[in-house]
Design an enzyme around this catalytic site. Structure first.
Site, PDB file in Angstrom:
ATOM      1  N   ALA A   8       0.831  -1.211   0.000  1.00  0.00           N
ATOM      2  CA  ALA A   8       0.000   0.000   0.000  1.00  0.00           C
ATOM      3  C   ALA A   8       0.861   1.254   0.000  1.00  0.00           C
ATOM      4  O   ALA A   8       0.485   2.283   0.550  1.00  0.00           O
ATOM      5  CB  ALA A   8      -0.932   0.000   1.207  1.00  0.00           C
ATOM      6  N   GLY A 136       7.377   1.639 -16.306  1.00  0.00           N
ATOM      7  CA  GLY A 136       7.284   2.753 -17.243  1.00  0.00           C
ATOM      8  C   GLY A 136       7.237   4.088 -16.527  1.00  0.00           C
ATOM      9  O   GLY A 136       7.256   4.143 -15.290  1.00  0.00           O
ATOM     10  N   ALA A 140       3.166   8.000  -9.137  1.00  0.00           N
ATOM     11  CA  ALA A 140       1.946   7.482  -8.524  1.00  0.00           C
ATOM     12  C   ALA A 140       0.866   8.551  -8.345  1.00  0.00           C
ATOM     13  O   ALA A 140      -0.307   8.330  -8.662  1.00  0.00           O
ATOM     14  CB  ALA A 140       2.279   6.843  -7.181  1.00  0.00           C
ATOM     15  N   LYS A 191      17.488   2.761 -14.006  1.00  0.00           N
ATOM     16  CA  LYS A 191      17.196   4.194 -14.168  1.00  0.00           C
ATOM     17  C   LYS A 191      17.215   4.898 -12.820  1.00  0.00           C
ATOM     18  O   LYS A 191      17.493   6.107 -12.738  1.00  0.00           O
ATOM     19  CB  LYS A 191      15.853   4.403 -14.885  1.00  0.00           C
ATOM     20  CG  LYS A 191      14.650   3.680 -14.276  1.00  0.00           C
ATOM     21  CD  LYS A 191      13.902   4.479 -13.252  1.00  0.00           C
ATOM     22  CE  LYS A 191      12.721   3.698 -12.714  1.00  0.00           C
ATOM     23  NZ  LYS A 191      11.970   4.427 -11.680  1.00  0.00           N
ATOM     24  N   ASP A 244      11.001   6.069 -18.764  1.00  0.00           N
ATOM     25  CA  ASP A 244      11.127   6.052 -17.306  1.00  0.00           C
ATOM     26  C   ASP A 244      12.384   6.789 -16.853  1.00  0.00           C
ATOM     27  O   ASP A 244      12.402   7.448 -15.815  1.00  0.00           O
ATOM     28  CB  ASP A 244      11.158   4.599 -16.813  1.00  0.00           C
ATOM     29  CG  ASP A 244      10.558   4.444 -15.421  1.00  0.00           C
ATOM     30  OD1 ASP A 244      10.112   5.444 -14.843  1.00  0.00           O
ATOM     31  OD2 ASP A 244      10.541   3.313 -14.919  1.00  0.00           O
ATOM     32  N   THR A 248      12.294   9.970 -14.271  1.00  0.00           N
ATOM     33  CA  THR A 248      12.922   9.806 -12.965  1.00  0.00           C
ATOM     34  C   THR A 248      14.089  10.767 -12.762  1.00  0.00           C
ATOM     35  O   THR A 248      14.363  11.184 -11.638  1.00  0.00           O
ATOM     36  CB  THR A 248      13.397   8.351 -12.780  1.00  0.00           C
ATOM     37  OG1 THR A 248      12.358   7.462 -13.187  1.00  0.00           O
ATOM     38  CG2 THR A 248      13.742   8.066 -11.338  1.00  0.00           C
ATOM     39  N   SER A 254      10.432  12.478  -8.095  1.00  0.00           N
ATOM     40  CA  SER A 254      11.265  11.276  -8.073  1.00  0.00           C
ATOM     41  C   SER A 254      12.000  11.152  -6.750  1.00  0.00           C
ATOM     42  O   SER A 254      12.784  12.026  -6.372  1.00  0.00           O
ATOM     43  CB  SER A 254      12.278  11.331  -9.226  1.00  0.00           C
ATOM     44  OG  SER A 254      13.312  10.385  -9.036  1.00  0.00           O
ATOM     45  N   VAL A 279      10.618   4.154   0.170  1.00  0.00           N
ATOM     46  CA  VAL A 279      11.912   3.597  -0.195  1.00  0.00           C
ATOM     47  C   VAL A 279      12.409   4.211  -1.503  1.00  0.00           C
ATOM     48  O   VAL A 279      11.671   4.267  -2.489  1.00  0.00           O
ATOM     49  CB  VAL A 279      11.821   2.069  -0.357  1.00  0.00           C
ATOM     50  CG1 VAL A 279      13.151   1.496  -0.838  1.00  0.00           C
ATOM     51  CG2 VAL A 279      11.412   1.426   0.971  1.00  0.00           C
ATOM     52  N   GLU A 281      14.516   3.113  -4.158  1.00  0.00           N
ATOM     53  CA  GLU A 281      15.083   1.829  -4.580  1.00  0.00           C
ATOM     54  C   GLU A 281      16.491   1.956  -5.140  1.00  0.00           C
ATOM     55  O   GLU A 281      17.292   1.020  -5.073  1.00  0.00           O
ATOM     56  CB  GLU A 281      14.176   1.184  -5.636  1.00  0.00           C
ATOM     57  CG  GLU A 281      12.853   0.651  -5.108  1.00  0.00           C
ATOM     58  CD  GLU A 281      12.988  -0.726  -4.463  1.00  0.00           C
ATOM     59  OE1 GLU A 281      14.128  -1.188  -4.266  1.00  0.00           O
ATOM     60  OE2 GLU A 281      11.951  -1.328  -4.164  1.00  0.00           O
TER      61      GLU A 281
END
Length: 333
Positions: A8, A136, A140, A191, A244, A248, A254, A279, A281
């Site tokens: 979530a 892609g 969010a 990326k 992407d 980003t 980002s 997070v 990544e």
């Protein structure tokens, strides 16, 4: 149609929002009772999207098994480092013959496995033809706001890819399917590393010339690694590659660019990560990408310098200096 979404966070919530907007019954899995209560009663994910209203058909549950059991499709969107443990927990409860869509991005630190390799290692062979991977240029919050967005759906099984493509496609969300799982995953993971470098350049006060240089040479690195791992080079010109990467590296939303920007401003990595509720990544992926490039013998200059900055505390200004003083070479190499 009943859909279970594992995770979530912002992206899991956004994918759930699209599917609920289409009229499907969607349930998000969260570990937090407070987060579940807020989504169910107020239709707001207070932790990640406190200013956005979610569709009423989007619900939340803290019981992971309930979220995957008896569903018509499962979407997996946890941080990549948590994926293996989650799959071990749910593998005996996944309904047979339902599409399984991964939206996680990254490369596992210890094993250097791609997300697809984690799925194929942890799930029985009967599920492998049902697996697909979504990636892609897709922030969010913009997805929840119904901003037109495109992504790639990759699967080794054409029927699965087309089924998932059909389920996800909507008036403001368009999907393109591809059989190139490796290419989509490599682009989606690496990326984030380049975005940290782009953020550093912005934080140091460099201009758009520098950002364009990092994107261009970053795409070269990503493509070189992808080809070494068996990807189609054309994939890196699509949504999960160049699309992407540009978003980003350039978008203020980002997380990975933000980490780099704050490093460029002089903050320490530990402090930056402690202040974030999601997070980034790219930090963990940088370690994996550096080790993978060493293992496969792929030259990745930007990745190597980002690694030295994150894990060896190299000064960001020295990183830029090192990249600009490398040996001159032919374009495309």
């Amino acid at each position: 149609m009943k859909i279970g979404i594992i995770g979530a966070g912002s992206f899991g919530t956004a994918l759930g929002s699209i599917l609920a907007d289409k009229g499907y019954d969607v349930t998000l899995w969260t570990r937090s009772e407070d987060q579940a209560r807020s989504i169910n009663e107020k239709h707001i994910n207070t932790k990640h999207m406190p200013d956005l209203l979610l569709p009423e058909k989007l619900k939340a549950d803290t019981n992971l098994i309930h979220v995957v059991k008896d569903k018509d499709m499962i979407v997996s969107a946890p941080p990549s480092h948590a994926l293996s443990g989650i799959l071990k927990e749910i593998k005996d409860h996944i309904p047979p013959k339902v599409p399984i869509v991964s939206a996680s991005k990254g490369i596992e630190n210890e094993s250097l496995r791609l997300i697809s390799e984690i799925f194929e290692s942890e799930l029985p062979g009967q599920f492998h033809s049902q697996l697909s991977y979504l990636s892609g240029p897709s922030f969010a919050k913009e997805m929840v706001k119904r901003v037109p967005t495109i992504v790639s759906i990759a699967s080794k099984n054409e029927a699965t890819a087309k089924r998932v493509q059909e389920i996800f496609s909507f008036t403001y969300f368009r999907t393109y399917w591809t059989p190139d799982v490796v290419g989509v995953e490599v682009g989606g993971a690496l990326k984030n590393v380049i975005a940290i470098a782009a953020g550093v350049a912005d934080g140091l006060g460099f201009g758009q010339n520098t950002r364009a240089a990092l994107i261009t040479r970053g795409l070269n690195e990503i493509t070189r690694m992808g080809i070494k791992m068996g990807a189609d080079p054309m994939t890196f010109l699509g949504p999960s590659g160049m699309g992407d990467l540009v978003l980003t590296c350039c978008g203020e939303g980002s997380r990975n660019r933000t980490v780099g920007f704050r490093l460029g401003k002089g903050e320490k990595l530990k402090e930056i990560l402690a202040s974030m509720n999601e997070v980034a990544e790219g930090v963990k992926t940088t370690l994996s990408a550096k080790n993978l490039s060493d293992k496969l013998g792929v030259e990745m200059a930007i990745t190597q310098e980002v690694y030295r900055m994150l894990y060896e505390d190299k000064d960001p200004k020295e990183v830029v200096k090192a990249l600009m003083s490398r040996d001159l070479k032919r374009e495309g190499v």
